[in-house]
Motif scaffolding. Sequence first.
Motif, PDB file in Angstrom:
ATOM      1  N   MET A 208      23.210  18.032  22.806  1.00 16.03           N
ATOM      2  CA  MET A 208      22.504  16.890  23.837  1.00 16.03           C
ATOM      3  C   MET A 208      22.434  15.645  23.091  1.00 16.03           C
ATOM      4  O   MET A 208      22.719  15.654  21.773  1.00 16.03           O
ATOM      5  CB  MET A 208      20.969  17.764  23.548  1.00 16.03           C
ATOM      6  CG  MET A 208      20.644  18.819  24.289  1.00 16.03           C
ATOM      7  SD  MET A 208      19.089  19.613  23.735  1.00 16.03           S
ATOM      8  CE  MET A 208      20.012  21.115  22.665  1.00 16.03           C
TER       9      MET A 208
ATOM     10  N   SER B 170      14.198  25.923  16.869  1.00 21.22           N
ATOM     11  CA  SER B 170      13.545  24.850  16.168  1.00 21.22           C
ATOM     12  C   SER B 170      13.590  23.422  17.016  1.00 21.22           C
ATOM     13  O   SER B 170      14.102  23.599  17.914  1.00 21.22           O
ATOM     14  CB  SER B 170      14.492  24.409  14.763  1.00 21.22           C
ATOM     15  OG  SER B 170      15.780  24.341  15.072  1.00 21.22           O
TER      16      SER B 170
ATOM     17  N   LEU C  93      14.258  19.259  16.723  1.00 23.20           N
ATOM     18  CA  LEU C  93      14.704  18.065  15.892  1.00 23.20           C
ATOM     19  C   LEU C  93      13.783  16.979  16.329  1.00 23.20           C
ATOM     20  O   LEU C  93      13.670  16.436  17.646  1.00 23.20           O
ATOM     21  CB  LEU C  93      16.256  17.840  16.384  1.00 23.20           C
ATOM     22  CG  LEU C  93      16.686  16.279  15.850  1.00 23.20           C
ATOM     23  CD1 LEU C  93      16.592  16.349  14.175  1.00 23.20           C
ATOM     24  CD2 LEU C  93      18.149  15.936  16.242  1.00 23.20           C
ATOM     25  N   VAL C  94      13.147  16.157  15.416  1.00 16.49           N
ATOM     26  CA  VAL C  94      12.186  14.953  15.718  1.00 16.49           C
ATOM     27  C   VAL C  94      13.172  13.619  14.834  1.00 16.49           C
ATOM     28  O   VAL C  94      13.164  13.711  13.728  1.00 16.49           O
ATOM     29  CB  VAL C  94      11.085  15.221  14.734  1.00 16.49           C
ATOM     30  CG1 VAL C  94       9.805  14.109  15.348  1.00 16.49           C
ATOM     31  CG2 VAL C  94      10.162  16.609  15.529  1.00 16.49           C
TER      32      VAL C  94
ATOM     33  N   GLN D  54      14.410  16.876  20.368  1.00 21.18           N
ATOM     34  CA  GLN D  54      15.166  17.790  20.987  1.00 21.18           C
ATOM     35  C   GLN D  54      15.036  19.141  20.438  1.00 21.18           C
ATOM     36  O   GLN D  54      14.883  19.350  19.468  1.00 21.18           O
ATOM     37  CB  GLN D  54      16.928  17.133  20.901  1.00 21.18           C
ATOM     38  CG  GLN D  54      17.085  15.957  21.494  1.00 21.18           C
ATOM     39  CD  GLN D  54      18.691  15.923  21.323  1.00 21.18           C
ATOM     40  OE1 GLN D  54      19.342  16.500  20.576  1.00 21.18           O
ATOM     41  NE2 GLN D  54      19.206  14.720  21.886  1.00 21.18           N
ATOM     42  N   PRO D  55      15.188  20.108  21.446  1.00 23.27           N
ATOM     43  CA  PRO D  55      15.352  21.268  21.049  1.00 23.27           C
ATOM     44  C   PRO D  55      16.466  21.751  20.253  1.00 23.27           C
ATOM     45  O   PRO D  55      17.586  21.279  20.505  1.00 23.27           O
ATOM     46  CB  PRO D  55      15.230  22.307  22.422  1.00 23.27           C
ATOM     47  CG  PRO D  55      15.950  21.345  23.385  1.00 23.27           C
ATOM     48  CD  PRO D  55      15.379  20.054  22.996  1.00 23.27           C
ATOM     49  N   SER D  56      16.370  22.420  19.208  1.00 17.02           N
ATOM     50  CA  SER D  56      17.506  22.593  18.356  1.00 17.02           C
ATOM     51  C   SER D  56      17.913  24.355  18.119  1.00 17.02           C
ATOM     52  O   SER D  56      17.262  25.118  18.852  1.00 17.02           O
ATOM     53  CB  SER D  56      17.612  22.041  17.210  1.00 17.02           C
ATOM     54  OG  SER D  56      18.539  21.992  16.363  1.00 17.02           O
ATOM     55  N   ILE D  57      18.470  24.611  16.986  1.00 14.68           N
ATOM     56  CA  ILE D  57      18.981  26.002  16.638  1.00 14.68           C
ATOM     57  C   ILE D  57      17.898  26.863  16.411  1.00 14.68           C
ATOM     58  O   ILE D  57      16.765  26.403  15.747  1.00 14.68           O
ATOM     59  CB  ILE D  57      19.689  25.870  15.284  1.00 14.68           C
ATOM     60  CG1 ILE D  57      20.861  24.801  15.538  1.00 14.68           C
ATOM     61  CG2 ILE D  57      20.266  27.393  15.214  1.00 14.68           C
ATOM     62  CD1 ILE D  57      21.883  25.020  16.726  1.00 14.68           C
TER      63      ILE D  57
ATOM     64  N   HIS E  50      25.482  19.555  17.968  1.00 19.12           N
ATOM     65  CA  HIS E  50      24.534  20.049  18.776  1.00 19.12           C
ATOM     66  C   HIS E  50      23.254  19.457  19.469  1.00 19.12           C
ATOM     67  O   HIS E  50      23.104  19.322  20.385  1.00 19.12           O
ATOM     68  CB  HIS E  50      23.897  21.479  18.117  1.00 19.12           C
ATOM     69  CG  HIS E  50      22.985  22.222  18.992  1.00 19.12           C
ATOM     70  ND1 HIS E  50      23.561  23.242  19.736  1.00 19.12           N
ATOM     71  CD2 HIS E  50      21.569  22.508  19.166  1.00 19.12           C
ATOM     72  CE1 HIS E  50      22.607  24.004  20.203  1.00 19.12           C
ATOM     73  NE2 HIS E  50      21.519  23.392  20.177  1.00 19.12           N
ATOM     74  N   ASN E  51      22.799  18.297  18.288  1.00 22.07           N
ATOM     75  CA  ASN E  51      21.832  17.520  18.549  1.00 22.07           C
ATOM     76  C   ASN E  51      22.299  15.988  18.166  1.00 22.07           C
ATOM     77  O   ASN E  51      22.853  15.853  17.244  1.00 22.07           O
ATOM     78  CB  ASN E  51      20.511  17.781  17.976  1.00 22.07           C
ATOM     79  CG  ASN E  51      20.022  18.995  18.419  1.00 22.07           C
ATOM     80  OD1 ASN E  51      20.127  20.043  17.877  1.00 22.07           O
ATOM     81  ND2 ASN E  51      19.253  19.072  19.544  1.00 22.07           N
TER      82      ASN E  51
ATOM     83  N   HIS F 257      10.761  22.244   8.150  1.00 12.88           N
ATOM     84  CA  HIS F 257      11.751  22.876   7.515  1.00 12.88           C
ATOM     85  C   HIS F 257      12.842  21.889   6.856  1.00 12.88           C
ATOM     86  O   HIS F 257      13.054  21.787   5.579  1.00 12.88           O
ATOM     87  CB  HIS F 257      12.688  23.683   8.391  1.00 12.88           C
ATOM     88  CG  HIS F 257      13.675  24.442   7.967  1.00 12.88           C
ATOM     89  ND1 HIS F 257      13.312  25.762   7.005  1.00 12.88           N
ATOM     90  CD2 HIS F 257      15.076  24.224   7.375  1.00 12.88           C
ATOM     91  CE1 HIS F 257      14.561  26.230   6.627  1.00 12.88           C
ATOM     92  NE2 HIS F 257      15.674  25.399   6.822  1.00 12.88           N
TER      93      HIS F 257
ATOM     94  N   ASN G 294      10.108  23.874  12.475  1.00 13.52           N
ATOM     95  CA  ASN G 294      10.677  25.444  12.567  1.00 13.52           C
ATOM     96  C   ASN G 294       9.228  26.332  12.671  1.00 13.52           C
ATOM     97  O   ASN G 294       8.152  25.754  12.196  1.00 13.52           O
ATOM     98  CB  ASN G 294      11.281  26.112  11.704  1.00 13.52           C
ATOM     99  CG  ASN G 294      12.399  27.158  11.889  1.00 13.52           C
ATOM    100  OD1 ASN G 294      12.608  27.650  13.077  1.00 13.52           O
ATOM    101  ND2 ASN G 294      12.529  28.011  11.048  1.00 13.52           N
TER     102      ASN G 294
ATOM    103  N   VAL H  49      13.267  18.677  10.948  1.00  8.89           N
ATOM    104  CA  VAL H  49      13.514  19.929  11.842  1.00  8.89           C
ATOM    105  C   VAL H  49      12.146  20.650  11.489  1.00  8.89           C
ATOM    106  O   VAL H  49      11.900  20.825  10.454  1.00  8.89           O
ATOM    107  CB  VAL H  49      14.705  20.572  11.282  1.00  8.89           C
ATOM    108  CG1 VAL H  49      14.682  22.129  12.170  1.00  8.89           C
ATOM    109  CG2 VAL H  49      16.186  19.716  11.708  1.00  8.89           C
TER     110      VAL H  49
END
Lengths: 122, 122
Positions: free
Chosen positions: A34, B76, B78-79, B70-73, A112-113, B112, B103, B101
Amino acid sequence: MDFVTVGTEFVNHYYQTFDTNRAGLSNLYTADSMLTWEDEQFKGVESIMEKIGSLSFQKIQHQVFRMDFQPSIGGSILVSSTGQLLMDEDSNGIPFAQSFVLNQANGAWYVHNDIFRLNIMA
Amino acid sequence: MDFVTVGTEFVNHYYQTFDTNRAGLSNLYTADSMLTWEDEQFKGVESIMEKIGSLSFQKIQHQVFRMDFQPSIGGSILVSSTGQLLMDEDSNGIPFAQSFVLNQANGAWYVHNDIFRLNIMA
Protein backbone atom coordinates in the motif's frame (compact mmCIF):
# COMPACT_ATOMS: atom_id res chain seq x y z
CA MET A 1 20.66 -9.46 9.43
CA ASP A 2 19.29 -7.41 12.32
CA PHE A 3 16.50 -4.88 11.81
CA VAL A 4 18.86 -1.89 11.85
CA THR A 5 20.95 -3.35 9.04
CA VAL A 6 17.89 -4.30 6.98
CA GLY A 7 16.36 -0.85 7.54
CA THR A 8 19.51 1.09 6.77
CA GLU A 9 20.18 -0.83 3.56
CA PHE A 10 16.54 -0.39 2.53
CA VAL A 11 16.47 3.38 3.08
CA ASN A 12 19.76 3.93 1.25
CA HIS A 13 18.64 1.74 -1.66
CA TYR A 14 15.13 3.24 -1.81
CA TYR A 15 16.16 6.90 -2.12
CA GLN A 16 19.13 6.21 -4.39
CA THR A 17 16.84 4.25 -6.71
CA PHE A 18 14.06 6.87 -6.49
CA ASP A 19 16.47 9.64 -7.44
CA THR A 20 18.29 7.83 -10.28
CA ASN A 21 16.03 5.08 -11.68
CA ARG A 22 12.48 5.36 -10.38
CA ALA A 23 11.27 2.29 -12.32
CA GLY A 24 13.71 0.18 -10.33
CA LEU A 25 11.53 0.60 -7.23
CA SER A 26 9.10 -1.99 -8.61
CA ASN A 27 11.18 -4.79 -7.07
CA LEU A 28 10.34 -3.45 -3.61
CA TYR A 29 6.54 -3.69 -3.87
CA THR A 30 4.15 -6.65 -4.20
CA ALA A 31 0.41 -7.14 -4.77
CA ASP A 32 -0.07 -6.59 -1.00
CA SER A 33 1.77 -3.25 -0.85
CA MET A 34 0.00 0.00 0.00
CA LEU A 35 1.15 3.54 -0.79
CA THR A 36 -0.26 6.77 0.58
CA TRP A 37 1.23 9.66 -1.42
CA GLU A 38 -0.05 12.93 -0.04
CA ASP A 39 -3.86 12.64 -0.34
CA GLU A 40 -3.93 9.64 -2.70
CA GLN A 41 -3.89 5.94 -1.90
CA PHE A 42 -2.69 3.04 -4.04
CA LYS A 43 -2.65 -0.75 -3.60
CA GLY A 44 -0.43 -3.23 -5.44
CA VAL A 45 2.82 -2.85 -7.35
CA GLU A 46 1.24 -1.84 -10.68
CA SER A 47 -0.88 0.94 -9.22
CA ILE A 48 2.00 2.15 -7.03
CA MET A 49 4.53 2.21 -9.86
CA GLU A 50 2.08 4.02 -12.14
CA LYS A 51 1.81 6.77 -9.49
CA ILE A 52 5.53 6.98 -8.82
CA GLY A 53 6.23 7.09 -12.57
CA SER A 54 3.73 9.92 -13.05
CA LEU A 55 5.35 12.37 -10.61
CA SER A 56 6.09 15.45 -12.62
CA PHE A 57 9.56 16.52 -11.51
CA GLN A 58 12.40 15.71 -13.87
CA LYS A 59 15.18 15.76 -11.30
CA ILE A 60 14.70 14.93 -7.68
CA GLN A 61 17.03 14.47 -4.75
CA HIS A 62 16.02 13.14 -1.34
CA GLN A 63 18.35 14.47 1.34
CA VAL A 64 17.75 12.22 4.35
CA PHE A 65 18.16 13.85 7.77
CA ARG A 66 17.34 10.84 9.93
CA MET A 67 16.29 7.23 9.60
CA ASP A 68 14.91 5.20 12.50
CA PHE A 69 13.90 1.55 12.83
CA GLN A 70 11.99 -0.64 15.26
CA PRO A 71 11.11 -4.34 15.13
CA SER A 72 7.34 -4.66 14.75
CA ILE A 73 4.46 -7.15 14.51
CA GLY A 74 5.12 -10.60 13.05
CA GLY A 75 8.79 -9.97 12.32
CA SER A 76 8.12 -6.80 10.31
CA ILE A 77 10.19 -3.61 10.65
CA LEU A 78 8.89 -0.06 11.12
CA VAL A 79 11.03 2.45 9.24
CA SER A 80 10.70 6.21 9.65
CA SER A 81 12.68 8.71 7.60
CA THR A 82 12.80 12.49 7.62
CA GLY A 83 14.59 14.81 5.26
CA GLN A 84 14.06 17.32 2.51
CA LEU A 85 13.24 17.08 -1.16
CA LEU A 86 15.21 19.08 -3.69
CA MET A 87 13.20 19.26 -6.91
CA ASP A 88 14.38 20.23 -10.39
CA GLU A 89 16.35 23.49 -10.27
CA ASP A 90 14.87 24.70 -6.99
CA SER A 91 17.59 24.96 -4.34
CA ASN A 92 15.11 25.30 -1.46
CA GLY A 93 14.35 21.94 0.06
CA ILE A 94 10.87 20.96 1.24
CA PRO A 95 10.81 18.82 4.40
CA PHE A 96 9.25 15.37 4.02
CA ALA A 97 8.42 12.45 6.29
CA GLN A 98 8.01 8.86 5.13
CA SER A 99 6.97 5.75 7.07
CA PHE A 100 7.39 2.18 5.88
CA VAL A 101 6.55 -1.24 7.26
CA LEU A 102 8.92 -3.81 5.73
CA ASN A 103 7.79 -7.43 5.76
CA GLN A 104 9.18 -10.72 4.49
CA ALA A 105 7.59 -12.95 1.86
CA ASN A 106 9.33 -16.01 0.42
CA GLY A 107 12.52 -14.99 2.20
CA ALA A 108 12.70 -11.52 0.67
CA TRP A 109 11.91 -8.16 2.23
CA TYR A 110 9.25 -6.03 0.57
CA VAL A 111 7.42 -2.77 1.38
CA HIS A 112 4.06 -3.66 2.93
CA ASN A 113 3.16 -0.07 3.92
CA ASP A 114 4.45 3.25 2.57
CA ILE A 115 3.16 6.67 3.66
CA PHE A 116 4.73 9.80 2.17
CA ARG A 117 3.99 13.38 3.28
CA LEU A 118 5.58 16.73 2.67
CA ASN A 119 5.94 18.16 6.19
CA ILE A 120 4.27 21.50 5.52
CA MET A 121 1.25 23.25 6.92
CA ALA A 122 -2.02 22.02 5.42
CA MET B 1 -14.34 0.36 13.93
CA ASP B 2 -12.35 0.69 10.72
CA PHE B 3 -8.66 1.59 10.74
CA VAL B 4 -9.26 5.24 9.79
CA THR B 5 -11.61 5.75 12.74
CA VAL B 6 -9.26 3.98 15.16
CA GLY B 7 -6.29 5.97 13.87
CA THR B 8 -8.05 9.33 13.89
CA GLU B 9 -9.35 8.87 17.44
CA PHE B 10 -5.90 7.73 18.56
CA VAL B 11 -4.05 10.71 17.08
CA ASN B 12 -6.52 13.23 18.49
CA HIS B 13 -6.41 11.59 21.92
CA TYR B 14 -2.63 11.19 21.93
CA TYR B 15 -1.72 14.82 21.23
CA GLN B 16 -4.48 16.26 23.38
CA THR B 17 -3.28 14.11 26.28
CA PHE B 18 0.39 14.88 25.59
CA ASP B 19 -0.30 18.62 25.65
CA THR B 20 -2.57 18.71 28.71
CA ASN B 21 -1.84 15.67 30.92
CA ARG B 22 1.29 13.85 29.82
CA ALA B 23 1.00 11.19 32.55
CA GLY B 24 -2.30 10.10 31.00
CA LEU B 25 -0.40 8.60 28.05
CA SER B 26 0.57 5.60 30.19
CA ASN B 27 -2.73 3.90 29.29
CA LEU B 28 -1.56 3.72 25.66
CA TYR B 29 1.65 1.74 26.24
CA THR B 30 2.34 -1.81 27.46
CA ALA B 31 5.40 -3.87 28.39
CA ASP B 32 5.83 -4.61 24.65
CA SER B 33 5.83 -0.97 23.53
CA MET B 34 8.88 0.69 22.00
CA LEU B 35 9.65 4.41 21.80
CA THR B 36 12.36 6.09 19.76
CA TRP B 37 12.60 9.74 20.86
CA GLU B 38 15.22 11.50 18.77
CA ASP B 39 18.40 9.48 19.40
CA GLU B 40 17.16 7.53 22.43
CA GLN B 41 15.29 4.24 22.60
CA PHE B 42 12.96 2.95 25.31
CA LYS B 43 11.06 -0.32 25.85
CA GLY B 44 8.06 -0.86 28.10
CA VAL B 45 5.54 1.53 29.62
CA GLU B 46 7.63 2.45 32.68
CA SER B 47 10.73 3.37 30.72
CA ILE B 48 8.67 5.23 28.11
CA MET B 49 6.66 7.23 30.66
CA GLU B 50 9.83 8.15 32.55
CA LYS B 51 11.24 9.63 29.32
CA ILE B 52 8.03 11.45 28.38
CA GLY B 53 7.73 12.83 31.91
CA SER B 54 11.31 14.10 31.84
CA LEU B 55 10.93 16.32 28.76
CA SER B 56 11.93 19.77 29.86
CA PHE B 57 9.35 22.06 28.29
CA GLN B 58 6.62 23.37 30.56
CA LYS B 59 4.07 24.10 27.89
CA ILE B 60 3.82 22.25 24.64
CA GLN B 61 1.38 22.25 21.78
CA HIS B 62 1.37 19.79 18.90
CA GLN B 63 -0.19 21.35 15.82
CA VAL B 64 -0.94 18.42 13.52
CA PHE B 65 -0.75 19.12 9.79
CA ARG B 66 -1.64 15.64 8.52
CA MET B 67 -2.46 12.20 9.83
CA ASP B 68 -2.43 9.10 7.63
CA PHE B 69 -3.34 5.47 8.31
CA GLN B 70 -2.91 2.10 6.64
CA PRO B 71 -3.92 -1.39 7.77
CA SER B 72 -0.76 -3.40 8.46
CA ILE B 73 0.56 -6.81 9.53
CA GLY B 74 -1.60 -9.02 11.75
CA GLY B 75 -4.44 -6.52 12.07
CA SER B 76 -2.18 -3.69 13.24
CA ILE B 77 -2.46 -0.10 11.96
CA LEU B 78 0.35 2.12 10.69
CA VAL B 79 -0.17 5.75 11.74
CA SER B 80 1.92 8.64 10.41
CA SER B 81 1.53 12.20 11.62
CA THR B 82 3.28 15.42 10.62
CA GLY B 83 3.00 18.83 12.20
CA GLN B 84 4.85 21.38 14.24
CA LEU B 85 5.70 21.70 17.92
CA LEU B 86 5.11 24.97 19.72
CA MET B 87 7.17 24.95 22.92
CA ASP B 88 6.87 27.22 25.93
CA GLU B 89 6.73 30.89 24.86
CA ASP B 90 8.37 30.34 21.49
CA SER B 91 5.95 31.21 18.70
CA ASN B 92 8.08 29.56 15.99
CA GLY B 93 7.01 25.98 15.42
CA ILE B 94 9.49 23.19 14.76
CA PRO B 95 8.29 20.56 12.28
CA PHE B 96 8.01 17.01 13.61
CA ALA B 97 7.16 13.59 12.21
CA GLN B 98 5.86 10.68 14.28
CA SER B 99 5.13 7.09 13.25
CA PHE B 100 3.11 4.60 15.28
CA VAL B 101 2.09 0.99 14.89
CA LEU B 102 -1.12 0.37 16.84
CA ASN B 103 -1.88 -3.22 17.81
CA GLN B 104 -4.61 -4.98 19.77
CA ALA B 105 -4.13 -6.95 22.99
CA ASN B 106 -7.04 -8.30 25.02
CA GLY B 107 -9.45 -6.36 22.84
CA ALA B 108 -7.82 -2.98 23.42
CA TRP B 109 -5.60 -0.92 21.13
CA TYR B 110 -2.12 -0.02 22.36
CA VAL B 111 0.99 1.61 20.90
CA HIS B 112 3.38 -1.15 19.83
CA ASN B 113 5.83 1.16 18.02
CA ASP B 114 6.42 4.91 18.39
CA ILE B 115 9.12 6.87 16.57
CA PHE B 116 9.36 10.64 17.10
CA ARG B 117 11.67 12.98 15.19
CA LEU B 118 11.96 16.72 14.81
CA ASN B 119 12.10 17.20 11.04
CA ILE B 120 15.21 19.36 10.95
CA MET B 121 18.61 19.00 9.35
CA ALA B 122 20.97 16.77 11.30
